[in-house]
Design an enzyme around this catalytic site. Structure first.
Site, PDB file in Angstrom:
ATOM      1  N   ARG A 121       1.776  28.856  80.381  1.00 25.84           N
ATOM      2  CA  ARG A 121       2.419  30.172  80.511  1.00 25.84           C
ATOM      3  C   ARG A 121       3.755  30.151  79.805  1.00 25.84           C
ATOM      4  NH1 ARG A 121       0.575  32.954  85.753  1.00 25.84           N
ATOM      5  NH2 ARG A 121      -1.330  33.544  84.697  1.00 25.84           N
ATOM      6  N   GLN A 126       1.386  34.018  75.249  1.00 23.91           N
ATOM      7  CA  GLN A 126       1.030  35.207  76.033  1.00 23.91           C
ATOM      8  C   GLN A 126      -0.194  35.939  75.481  1.00 23.91           C
ATOM      9  OE1 GLN A 126       4.583  37.530  76.483  1.00 23.91           O
ATOM     10  NE2 GLN A 126       4.840  36.893  78.600  1.00 23.91           N
ATOM     11  N   ASP A 129      -3.681  34.378  76.419  1.00 25.07           N
ATOM     12  CA  ASP A 129      -3.897  34.064  77.826  1.00 25.07           C
ATOM     13  C   ASP A 129      -5.078  34.853  78.416  1.00 25.07           C
ATOM     14  OD1 ASP A 129      -3.705  33.598  80.512  1.00 25.07           O
ATOM     15  OD2 ASP A 129      -1.571  34.002  80.660  1.00 25.07           O
ATOM     16  N   SER A 132      -4.567  36.299  82.074  1.00 22.45           N
ATOM     17  CA  SER A 132      -3.828  37.560  82.165  1.00 22.45           C
ATOM     18  C   SER A 132      -4.691  38.727  81.715  1.00 22.45           C
ATOM     19  CB  SER A 132      -2.587  37.533  81.270  1.00 22.45           C
ATOM     20  OG  SER A 132      -1.641  36.667  81.798  1.00 22.45           O
ATOM     21  N   TYR A 229       3.896  30.640  88.491  1.00 16.70           N
ATOM     22  CA  TYR A 229       2.963  30.647  89.617  1.00 16.70           C
ATOM     23  C   TYR A 229       3.668  30.452  90.949  1.00 16.70           C
ATOM     24  CZ  TYR A 229      -0.966  30.026  86.389  1.00 16.70           C
ATOM     25  OH  TYR A 229      -1.900  30.181  85.419  1.00 16.70           O
TER      26      TYR A 229
HETATM   27  P1  NAD Z   1      -1.721  34.322  90.356  1.00 13.14           P
HETATM   28  O1  NAD Z   1      -3.028  34.935  89.986  1.00 13.14           O
HETATM   29  O2  NAD Z   1      -1.618  32.846  90.354  1.00 13.14           O
HETATM   30  O3  NAD Z   1      -1.320  34.823  91.828  1.00 13.14           O
HETATM   31  C1  NAD Z   1      -1.248  36.192  92.125  1.00 13.14           C
HETATM   32  C2  NAD Z   1      -0.007  36.467  92.929  1.00 13.14           C
HETATM   33  O4  NAD Z   1      -0.149  36.012  94.273  1.00 13.14           O
HETATM   34  C3  NAD Z   1       1.278  35.821  92.401  1.00 13.14           C
HETATM   35  O5  NAD Z   1       2.229  36.817  92.105  1.00 13.14           O
HETATM   36  C4  NAD Z   1       1.723  34.924  93.556  1.00 13.14           C
HETATM   37  O6  NAD Z   1       3.133  34.813  93.649  1.00 13.14           O
HETATM   38  C5  NAD Z   1       1.125  35.652  94.737  1.00 13.14           C
HETATM   39  N1  NAD Z   1       1.025  34.860  95.991  1.00 13.14           N
HETATM   40  C6  NAD Z   1       0.710  33.550  96.151  1.00 13.14           C
HETATM   41  N2  NAD Z   1       0.746  33.208  97.454  1.00 13.14           N
HETATM   42  C7  NAD Z   1       1.056  34.350  98.145  1.00 13.14           C
HETATM   43  C8  NAD Z   1       1.248  34.657  99.531  1.00 13.14           C
HETATM   44  N3  NAD Z   1       1.109  33.707 100.480  1.00 13.14           N
HETATM   45  N4  NAD Z   1       1.575  35.927  99.865  1.00 13.14           N
HETATM   46  C9  NAD Z   1       1.744  36.892  98.916  1.00 13.14           C
HETATM   47  N5  NAD Z   1       1.581  36.651  97.606  1.00 13.14           N
HETATM   48  C10 NAD Z   1       1.252  35.413  97.212  1.00 13.14           C
HETATM   49  O7  NAD Z   1      -0.542  34.939  89.486  1.00 13.14           O
HETATM   50  P2  NAD Z   1      -0.627  35.560  88.022  1.00 13.14           P
HETATM   51  O8  NAD Z   1      -1.178  36.917  88.067  1.00 13.14           O
HETATM   52  O9  NAD Z   1      -1.363  34.606  87.193  1.00 13.14           O
HETATM   53  O10 NAD Z   1       0.911  35.686  87.586  1.00 13.14           O
HETATM   54  C11 NAD Z   1       1.959  34.944  88.135  1.00 13.14           C
HETATM   55  C12 NAD Z   1       3.215  35.088  87.251  1.00 13.14           C
HETATM   56  O11 NAD Z   1       3.042  34.468  85.988  1.00 13.14           O
HETATM   57  C13 NAD Z   1       3.624  36.505  86.957  1.00 13.14           C
HETATM   58  O12 NAD Z   1       5.029  36.592  87.108  1.00 13.14           O
HETATM   59  C14 NAD Z   1       3.261  36.727  85.528  1.00 13.14           C
HETATM   60  O13 NAD Z   1       4.067  37.673  84.867  1.00 13.14           O
HETATM   61  C15 NAD Z   1       3.504  35.340  84.971  1.00 13.14           C
HETATM   62  N6  NAD Z   1       2.688  35.122  83.736  1.00 13.14           N
HETATM   63  C16 NAD Z   1       3.307  34.633  82.616  1.00 13.14           C
HETATM   64  C17 NAD Z   1       2.554  34.432  81.448  1.00 13.14           C
HETATM   65  C18 NAD Z   1       3.178  33.916  80.168  1.00 13.14           C
HETATM   66  O14 NAD Z   1       4.390  33.889  80.082  1.00 13.14           O
HETATM   67  N7  NAD Z   1       2.389  33.495  79.170  1.00 13.14           N
HETATM   68  C19 NAD Z   1       1.194  34.694  81.447  1.00 13.14           C
HETATM   69  C20 NAD Z   1       0.600  35.169  82.625  1.00 13.14           C
HETATM   70  C21 NAD Z   1       1.362  35.374  83.770  1.00 13.14           C
END
Ligand code: NAD
Length: 376
Positions: A121, A126, A129, A132, A229
């Site tokens: 990430r 991006q 990915d 995403s 994450y």
């Molecule tokens: P994910 O699918 O791993 O998890 C989904 C969400 O569940 C996350 O926001 C996590 O904080 C939340 N979560 C975990 N435990 C929880 C709990 N007990 N109660 C409530 N919520 C809980 O997450 P994701 O969709 O893959 O994205 C996570 C982060 O990564 C985001 O901020 C996203 O913007 C970032 N991201 C960055 C890149 C990049 O820079 N290349 C790519 C994808 C995502």
């Protein structure tokens, strides 16, 4: 360079790893593209569409023969790749932890397997990915599926026969899927609230016009967490979160749960007694169903009725939007390969010390090279 695009064979798979647009772009880099007959059928892309973009169409054996790169969505069975050249790249969502046997098979055939779901990430990656791009669609579809299962309307309606109050939608887990779920529910006119353990999401929730529901006074996960994450929270936090959520849940009509913690079972966010506190007719969509579920009693791929609440154990919802899901997936693959395309050599060069390469390379030269697997 010859690229092979496979027709997917995994159960329930509807997507395809290339679209005419990416075929043309690969051709522009000097590649020859061979598409397996019928590969795009379920995504409404015909063999003629692919041929029109410059691909040749053939049987699995024909497309694999002499291919340097094999593109797939879900990892194929190793036996189905007989005839592929040793050293060829196999690129797709290979699910290495759950498909260890298949990974051994790829290594045994000398393939260089690249698991796209392990893309780091980082900003540079991006556009590559797949998690995403597919989660975004899943978040959208979860809200649409919930709307279809809900016996009421989402928006407030003032009619001559009386007023319909807006649906209250609660999104638990505000990553990529959760953000899209909030945006979609808002567009449909619902009153939306959301929660997460990462404090950085509070502002994102507000900026989408939804209400943040956060545990106050107990530390959750400050900032973005490792690699964006979430991690495990403290016992104290979990207790405070359960209490807060209990009061809030009882007033909700639709709940979309998306919470995941990489490498661990999904956190349990809704218990059976909390479900029982919800109004009959409410709908819960558990997007974490395949990772063990955020909701007690979720059955993967099924719709169950618990205490009058419909619980949808959503499995790979992106597959239910095959055309868009394929287009985004295909562009992720193109963005990855084109970033490593050596124009002078006319081929893909994957430097050993590159963060992306180190993240996604699973097998090479007959062995498993990913520490995530060897150390597991
Ligand atoms: P994910 O699918 O791993 O998890 C989904 C969400 O569940 C996350 O926001 C996590 O904080 C939340 N979560 C975990 N435990 C929880 C709990 N007990 N109660 C409530 N919520 C809980 O997450 P994701 O969709 O893959 O994205 C996570 C982060 O990564 C985001 O901020 C996203 O913007 C970032 N991201 C960055 C890149 C990049 O820079 N290349 C790519 C994808 C995502």
């Amino acid at each position: 360079m010859k690229l092979a695009i496979l027709k997917e064979t995994a159960h329930g798979e509807t997507r395809v790893a290339a679209i005419p647009e990416t075929v043309k772009k690969f051709a522009g880099l000097g590649a020859r593209i061979a598409v397996e007959q019928g590969a795009g059928g379920r995504a409404d892309i015909s063999d003629e569409d692919f041929a029109g973009a410059g691909a040749t169409i053939g049987s699995r054996t024909e497309v694999l023969s002499g291919a340097d790169i094999i593109l797939c969505v879900s990892g194929p069975e190793p036996e189905s790749l007989a005839g592929a050249s040793s050293g060829a790249l196999l690129v797709g969502a290979l699910d290495p932890f759950r498909r260890r046997e298949a990974i051994n098979g790829y290594a045994g055939s000398g393939l260089e397997a690249l698991a796209m779901e392990w893309m780091p990430r980082i900003t540079r990656a991006q556009s590559m990915d797949i998690l995403s791009s597919q989660s975004n669609l899943a978040g959208y579809k979860a809200v649409i599926d919930a709307a279809a299962a809900y016996g009421r309307a989402y928006p407030m309606m003032m009619t001559a026969a009386g007023t319909i109050s807006p649906a209250r939608v609660f999104v638990m887990g505000v990553g990529v899927a959760g953000l899209q779920a909030i945006a979609t529910a808002r567009r449909l006119g619902a009153q939306v609230s959301a929660t997460d353990v990462r404090s950085a999401t509070r502002e994102q929730i507000q900026s989408l016009g939804a209400k943040p529901i956060f545990v106050e006074g107990v530390k959750g996960i400050e900032g973005e967490g490792q690699g964006g994450y979430a991690g495990e929270t403290s016992e104290e936090y979990r207790r405070a979160q359960a209490e807060l959520v209990s009061t809030h849940l009882a007033k909700q009509d639709i709940v979309i749960t998306t919470a995941l913690i990489p490498g661990r079972p999904a956190p349990r966010l809704i218990s059976d007694s909390q479900l029982a506190s919800m109004r009959p007719g409410s709908v819960v969509v558990d997007l974490a169903a395949e990772a063990g579920g955020n909701v007690e009693g979720t059955v993967v791929g099924e719709r169950t009725k618990l205490h009058g609440v419909t619980v949808i154990g959503a499995a790979n919802l992106a597959r239910s939007l095959p055309a868009d899901a394929s287009a985004l997936f295909a562009r992720n693959l193109f963005n990855f390969l084109s970033a490593f395309w050596d124009k002078e050599a006319g081929r893909v060069v994957l430097p050993d010390d590159d963060e992306i390469v180190r993240g996604i390379r699973v097998t090479r030269g007959g062995s498993i090279v990913s520490e995530r697997i060897t150390a597991a």
